[in-house]
Design a protein around this motif. Sequence first.
Motif, PDB file in Angstrom:
ATOM      1  N   ALA A 109      31.418  13.032  44.334  1.00  0.00           N
ATOM      2  CA  ALA A 109      31.563  12.152  43.325  1.00  0.00           C
ATOM      3  C   ALA A 109      33.113  12.270  42.639  1.00  0.00           C
ATOM      4  O   ALA A 109      34.188  11.269  42.706  1.00  0.00           O
ATOM      5  N   ASP A 110      32.911  13.568  42.740  1.00  0.00           N
ATOM      6  CA  ASP A 110      35.009  13.540  42.108  1.00  0.00           C
ATOM      7  C   ASP A 110      35.572  13.153  43.272  1.00  0.00           C
ATOM      8  O   ASP A 110      36.733  12.288  42.770  1.00  0.00           O
ATOM      9  N   VAL A 111      35.893  13.270  44.255  1.00  0.00           N
ATOM     10  CA  VAL A 111      36.300  12.846  45.924  1.00  0.00           C
ATOM     11  C   VAL A 111      36.524  11.249  46.173  1.00  0.00           C
ATOM     12  O   VAL A 111      37.537  10.581  46.047  1.00  0.00           O
ATOM     13  N   VAL A 112      35.386  10.360  45.855  1.00  0.00           N
ATOM     14  CA  VAL A 112      35.395   8.681  45.836  1.00  0.00           C
ATOM     15  C   VAL A 112      36.079   8.563  44.538  1.00  0.00           C
ATOM     16  O   VAL A 112      36.759   7.008  44.827  1.00  0.00           O
ATOM     17  N   ALA A 113      35.844   9.092  43.876  1.00  0.00           N
ATOM     18  CA  ALA A 113      36.225   9.031  42.105  1.00  0.00           C
ATOM     19  C   ALA A 113      37.484   8.279  42.105  1.00  0.00           C
ATOM     20  O   ALA A 113      38.113   8.426  41.212  1.00  0.00           O
TER      21      ALA A 113
END
Length: 530
Positions: A109-113
């Motif tokens: 989720a860090d990558v997408v967010a």
Amino acid sequence: MTGDHQTLALLLFCAFIAVTLGITTWVSRNRHGSAEEFYAGGRLFSPMENGFAIAGDYMSAASFLGISGLIALYGYDGLLYSVGFLVAWLVVLLLVAELVRNCGRFTLADVVAARMSERPVRIAAGTSSVTVSVLYLVAQMVGAGSLVALLLGGTSEAAQAWTVIGVGALMVVYVSLGGMRATTWIQIVKAVLLMGGAIALTVLVLVRFHGDFNSLLNTAAEKSGHGKDFLAPGLRYGGDWTARLDFISLGLALVLGTAGLPHILSRFYTVPTARAARRSVVWSIGLIGSFYLMTIVLGFGAAAIVGTSEVKSSNASGNTAIPLLSLDLGGGAGSTGGTVLFAVVAAIAFATILAVVAGITLASSASVAHDLYASLRRKHAKPRSEVAVARVAAVGIGLTAIGLGLLAKDLNVAFLVGLAFAVAASANLPVLLYSLFWRRFTTRGAVWSVYGGLIPALILVIFSPVVSGSPTAMFPGVDFHLFPLENPGLISIPLGFLAGWAGTATSPQGPDKAKHAETEVRSLTGAGAV
């Protein structure tokens, strides 16, 4: 199995558990409790150490027990798993390893967010990651149960159930006390043991046939009961159109699913730089590639030496082919060599299961705490409270995996992992690739992409022959299956990509160009990466 087998194998089980618990205790005394320490081991591992740990995470019970068992039962068609798992690493190396390390901090989720509205994206990606992890955990639980049932005579359902419960309890202890650092060292120890065991068995099989691989294949074909059909495609996936579509679906899931597995992606954050992440994957490819080549020899070796009918009578899904092969290679039942080799292989397989469940549980508990919990309480969540939530989440995930593992005890572990890969490829891979490479991608597109792959994949599995309508289903006594394929990847993977495109095309808000530019620079150069 004789008392000697049971005693020696149980002693080796206990020795590995003692060593790993010792590692966990030592690490828990020497950590400072930060989120970076718990989730990423302080980012202190070298590329070689992380490469061994990645290999340890990837070479699961499905690889060691399930793939060899499928080859022993179905010959050529079982090779799809070995080839698919191996080819998948090229996708990871070329498309995601370095970029994920640069863009993220702890989770997918860090990558997408990084370029979206955080809260909806983190909730969607966190939900997907937990779902994939639980499916993967179920496969490991089933492998543990099959192994111990064989050890205790193949008929003890109570022992199988207690084994699943015991593995679940141990994985909670590993994760909640030791975090990523302990999990990584357990993976390294396990990878070394597994490679050593696989090399020893492969050499013994080849020695039995004087190094003549052609003789090995011909003997396997003769003892399989299928003749030359055993060495040709179609034994499992070549019947009607349904079987052929299942073959394509499984291949897509295996090749594309690895890049969406949360516990594999989280390993890239344990090294200090993106270059180290890329070198880690190179190390792991060497280890994983040689291992999957050995599973081919071991699968055909089990068919040639033990016999397909013997493997099937011991376990209908083939999960016990490798332990039975080791018993024969050591000198047969009752011999000292057979007892020792069987016990060592059983202990290595058990070690494999324990190590992998620890890695998966850590990744899923990180998703619960870092993505779901921290999204709901973003202003108040402190790193230490987040780590405490991750420890509690490990308990809940462990209980869920235990329950599902007891339900799925008769399914092949490699096949179960195929389902997890299909969900990962449907829900996680589309949003990851869109976020990294599509300039116009929006928050709505990200959320739709995750749910557009995740929900169809789960619905198709629930209404497939895996859950009902077949003798080996989770609920064999009922039949509510509507979807003919066993693996949903052929339908759900395109739906995940399509939903991401549709969400972006209909989004009232355009993409954040400044955030995209920043993410693009960071992903390609590492500038500003954590």
